[in-house]
Design a protein around this motif. Structure first.
Motif, PDB file in Angstrom:
ATOM      1  N   GLY A   7     -11.155  -9.972  -0.587  1.00  0.00           N
ATOM      2  CA  GLY A   7     -10.838  -9.025  -1.160  1.00  0.00           C
ATOM      3  C   GLY A   7     -11.221  -7.585  -1.422  1.00  0.00           C
ATOM      4  N   GLY A   8     -10.572  -6.957  -1.994  1.00  0.00           N
ATOM      5  CA  GLY A   8     -11.037  -4.969  -2.282  1.00  0.00           C
ATOM      6  C   GLY A   8     -10.770  -4.494  -3.095  1.00  0.00           C
ATOM      7  N   GLY A   9     -11.302  -3.465  -3.071  1.00  0.00           N
ATOM      8  CA  GLY A   9     -11.577  -2.893  -1.806  1.00  0.00           C
ATOM      9  C   GLY A   9     -11.129  -2.954  -0.674  1.00  0.00           C
ATOM     10  N   ALA A  40      -5.984  -6.775   4.324  1.00  0.00           N
ATOM     11  CA  ALA A  40      -6.316  -5.924   5.273  1.00  0.00           C
ATOM     12  C   ALA A  40      -5.590  -4.494   4.881  1.00  0.00           C
ATOM     13  CB  ALA A  40      -5.405  -6.859   6.799  1.00  0.00           C
ATOM     14  N   ASN A  41      -5.745  -3.207   4.959  1.00  0.00           N
ATOM     15  CA  ASN A  41      -5.288  -1.687   4.802  1.00  0.00           C
ATOM     16  C   ASN A  41      -4.674  -1.265   6.162  1.00  0.00           C
ATOM     17  OD1 ASN A  41      -6.086  -2.364   2.073  1.00  0.00           O
ATOM     18  ND2 ASN A  41      -6.525   0.123   2.135  1.00  0.00           N
ATOM     19  N   PRO A  42      -3.096  -0.999   6.140  1.00  0.00           N
ATOM     20  CA  PRO A  42      -2.231  -0.205   7.090  1.00  0.00           C
ATOM     21  C   PRO A  42      -3.488   1.112   7.241  1.00  0.00           C
ATOM     22  CG  PRO A  42      -0.733  -0.939   5.896  1.00  0.00           C
ATOM     23  CD  PRO A  42      -1.955  -1.311   4.896  1.00  0.00           C
ATOM     24  N   LEU A  62       2.567  -9.315   2.733  1.00  0.00           N
ATOM     25  CA  LEU A  62       2.488  -8.093   2.229  1.00  0.00           C
ATOM     26  C   LEU A  62       3.196  -7.162   0.764  1.00  0.00           C
ATOM     27  CD1 LEU A  62       5.591  -7.370   5.248  1.00  0.00           C
ATOM     28  CD2 LEU A  62       3.514  -7.340   5.456  1.00  0.00           C
ATOM     29  N   ASP A  63       2.213  -6.586   0.387  1.00  0.00           N
ATOM     30  CA  ASP A  63       2.274  -5.899  -0.897  1.00  0.00           C
ATOM     31  C   ASP A  63       2.954  -5.071  -0.948  1.00  0.00           C
ATOM     32  OD1 ASP A  63       0.009  -7.761  -1.710  1.00  0.00           O
ATOM     33  OD2 ASP A  63      -1.791  -6.739  -2.125  1.00  0.00           O
ATOM     34  N   LEU A  64       3.530  -5.204  -1.846  1.00  0.00           N
ATOM     35  CA  LEU A  64       4.390  -3.285  -2.754  1.00  0.00           C
ATOM     36  C   LEU A  64       4.148  -3.516  -3.547  1.00  0.00           C
ATOM     37  CD1 LEU A  64       7.996  -4.055  -0.711  1.00  0.00           C
ATOM     38  CD2 LEU A  64       5.762  -2.883  -0.162  1.00  0.00           C
ATOM     39  N   MET A  65       4.742  -2.030  -3.594  1.00  0.00           N
ATOM     40  CA  MET A  65       4.800  -1.696  -5.339  1.00  0.00           C
ATOM     41  C   MET A  65       6.023  -1.350  -5.581  1.00  0.00           C
ATOM     42  SD  MET A  65       0.655  -0.742  -6.136  1.00  0.00           S
ATOM     43  CE  MET A  65       0.614   1.293  -5.610  1.00  0.00           C
ATOM     44  N   PHE A  66       6.484  -1.547  -6.990  1.00  0.00           N
ATOM     45  CA  PHE A  66       7.478  -0.559  -7.369  1.00  0.00           C
ATOM     46  C   PHE A  66       7.443   0.690  -8.306  1.00  0.00           C
ATOM     47  CE2 PHE A  66       9.338  -3.048 -10.787  1.00  0.00           C
ATOM     48  CZ  PHE A  66       8.394  -4.747 -10.608  1.00  0.00           C
TER      49      PHE A  66
HETATM   50  C1  LIG Z   1      -6.988  -5.704  -4.490  1.00  0.00           C
HETATM   51  S1  LIG Z   1      -5.522  -4.833  -4.133  1.00  0.00           S
HETATM   52  C2  LIG Z   1      -6.535  -4.114  -2.723  1.00  0.00           C
HETATM   53  C3  LIG Z   1      -5.583  -4.504  -1.222  1.00  0.00           C
HETATM   54  C4  LIG Z   1      -5.718  -3.449  -0.506  1.00  0.00           C
HETATM   55  N1  LIG Z   1      -6.437  -2.746  -0.426  1.00  0.00           N
HETATM   56  C5  LIG Z   1      -5.084  -2.174  -1.020  1.00  0.00           C
HETATM   57  O1  LIG Z   1      -4.540  -1.706  -1.152  1.00  0.00           O
HETATM   58  O2  LIG Z   1      -4.322  -2.115   0.554  1.00  0.00           O
HETATM   59  C6  LIG Z   1      -4.366  -5.717  -3.739  1.00  0.00           C
HETATM   60  C7  LIG Z   1      -2.780  -5.147  -4.300  1.00  0.00           C
HETATM   61  O3  LIG Z   1      -2.997  -4.034  -5.722  1.00  0.00           O
HETATM   62  C8  LIG Z   1      -2.034  -3.739  -5.976  1.00  0.00           C
HETATM   63  N2  LIG Z   1      -2.124  -2.847  -7.223  1.00  0.00           N
HETATM   64  C9  LIG Z   1      -4.158  -1.903  -7.320  1.00  0.00           C
HETATM   65  N3  LIG Z   1      -3.720  -1.178  -8.262  1.00  0.00           N
HETATM   66  C10 LIG Z   1      -2.524  -1.131  -8.949  1.00  0.00           C
HETATM   67  C11 LIG Z   1      -2.034  -0.673  -9.610  1.00  0.00           C
HETATM   68  N4  LIG Z   1      -2.313   0.307 -10.787  1.00  0.00           N
HETATM   69  N5  LIG Z   1      -0.447  -1.110  -9.739  1.00  0.00           N
HETATM   70  C12 LIG Z   1       0.290  -2.119  -9.771  1.00  0.00           C
HETATM   71  N6  LIG Z   1      -0.324  -2.709  -8.579  1.00  0.00           N
HETATM   72  C13 LIG Z   1      -1.389  -2.638  -8.529  1.00  0.00           C
HETATM   73  C14 LIG Z   1      -1.601  -3.121  -5.054  1.00  0.00           C
HETATM   74  O4  LIG Z   1      -0.274  -3.375  -4.513  1.00  0.00           O
HETATM   75  C15 LIG Z   1      -2.456  -3.803  -3.633  1.00  0.00           C
HETATM   76  O5  LIG Z   1      -2.035  -4.140  -2.049  1.00  0.00           O
END
Ligand SMILES: C[S@@+](CC[C@H](N)C(=O)[O-])C[C@H]1O[C@@H](n2cnc3c(N)ncnc32)[C@H](O)[C@@H]1O
Ligand code: SF4
Length: 382
Positions: A68-70, A103-105, A165-169
């Motif tokens: 993970g990362g980064g 992975a980041n798009p 897939l990670d989404l934020m709302f």
């Molecule tokens: C470890 S992060 C990194 C993943 C990747 N580098 C990216 O940003 O696509 C994993 C996930 O945490 C979520 N995230 C990061 N910062 C956030 C925040 N301030 N509030 C809510 N979700 C967050 C994002 O959806 C992100 O994909």
């Protein structure tokens, strides 16, 4: 003294601390890659770091690895291959091990995904965040809708039948309908796993210094409830606050954290939790990539180390396990925290009286009310 009849399952977390650009909401240990990333030196450092940690886990099998990362997908497939070969040479791995990379798009294409797969990665977690160009811009992302769609399609085309897939709302200016539209687009890509995080404003971020206008709490709750309902109807079952999966595709690595399992952590700022007969130790590596690169493998790379007290072990168990929709079977508390569940009796009774948990023969789990007001529930154990 804590008392353990057996040791919990072991995972390995690998941290890659570089990104193309720092996002204004992000408080993870990630740094803008200004020059070339010292990829080979970093892989060498990770393997020295792992060597140093080995005596803490002699003979134990690793069940999951999470890179993970980064932005780990900035690393070349050759580097990831060398990393995984180095790990295999040093640690016994479970035959059915889950190995995830984030992975980041905008940093991936079909060929790279195929090579990650050939290196042994069997799960992808793609940071989509939103499919709306305007929202992605407000979030400072390097990708747009097209790259997001292409990344998910490339994952499948490369043969990854297991991807998240990670989404934020709760994004700046977002309506409930827009949040739902993002989730519908994500579901149409048929991932096995979806994460929906409410955007939070963290200290030491650009958004903290200059906060954007976010939807209010009631609107964010409305988004969360409607997202949950649509996901459930499409057979994505919620199993943790932000995590949804098709049956059998829950993220085993994260489940191990939430069930208070053990993990090694290698890489800049990576955290570990290790159980031994004598108790539970937390340790973490120095945070800055340059300091990490120059110290990895030596004692100076340890940023800190701490033995958990009885109180810490109990509290940390609850802070993790009560995030799970199914909660935990009560004997798991003794197994993982090394204490009888009676040690938490007063707090559990209070939580039950407040209607925040329910306790039956199978499990102790948060009620819908407990999940809605999770912070109030968790506070009782701190
Ligand atoms: C470890 S992060 C990194 C993943 C990747 N580098 C990216 O940003 O696509 C994993 C996930 O945490 C979520 N995230 C990061 N910062 C956030 C925040 N301030 N509030 C809510 N979700 C967050 C994002 O959806 C992100 O994909
Ligand atoms: S790409 Fe991910 S890890 Fe990197 S700065 Fe943005 S949110 Fe943080």
């Amino acid at each position: 003294m804590l008392n353990f009849a057996s040791l919990p399952p072991l995972s390995l977390y690998v941290h890659i601390p570089w990104c193309v650009r720092k996002c204004p909401y992000c408080d993870f240990n990630s740094h803008e890659a200004r020059a070339n990333i010292p990829e080979q030196e970093y892989i060498d450092a990770l393997l020295r770091d792992l060597e140093q940690d080995l005596p803490r886990v002699w003979g134990r099998i690793v069940h999951t690895i999470f890179i993970g990362g980064g932005t780990p997908s900035l690393f070349s497939p050759e580097a990831i291959d060398r990393l995984l070969s180095g790990i295999r040479a040093r640690l016994p791995l479970d035959q059915n091990i889950e190995i995830t990379i984030e992975a980041n798009p905008g940093t991936v294409e079909l060929e790279r995904f195929k090579e990650f797969r050939a290196a042994g990665i069997n799960r992808l977690s793609i940071g989509i965040q939103s499919f709306e160009d305007e929202k992605l811009k407000a979030l400072g992302r390097i990708h747009g809708r097209e790259e997001a769609l292409r990344a998910a399609e490339a994952a499948r085309a490369a043969g990854f039948d297991n991807f998240n897939l990670d989404l934020m709302f709760g994004l700046p200016g977002q309506t409930v309908e827009q949040a739902l539209a993002d989730m519908r687009t994500a579901m149409a890509l048929r991932p096995t796993h979806l994460s929906a995080y409410q955007l939070t404003i963290e200290p030491n971020t650009l958004f903290h210094a200059r906060p954007p206008a976010l939807p209010d709490d009631d609107t964010a709750w409305e988004m969360q409830s409607q997202l949950q309902a649509e996901l459930a109807a499409a057979d994505y079952r919620q199993y943790e606050v932000s995590a949804y999966a098709r049956p059998g595709y829950e993220c085993r690595h994260n489940l191990n954290y939430w069930k208070f399992g053990d993990y090694l952590g290698i890489g800049a700022g990576a955290h570990a939790k290790i159980t031994a007969a004598s108790g539970i130790t937390r340790l973490w590596k120095v945070k800055h990539p340059n300091e990490y690169l120059s110290t990895a493998g030596a004692p100076e790379s340890i940023g800190g180390e701490q033995q958990l007290s009885r109180h810490d072990a109990a509290a940390e168990f609850m802070l993790n396990a009560l995030r799970l929709v199914d909660g935990f079977p009560s004997p798991l508390f003794q197994e993982r925290a090394g204490l009888p569940i009676s040690a938490c009796e007063p707090e559990l009774a209070l939580a039950e009286n407040k209607g925040l948990i329910e306790w039956d023969a199978r499990a102790i789990r948060p009620t819908p009310q407990g999940r809605r007001f999770l912070n109030n529930l968790l506070e009782l154990f701190v």
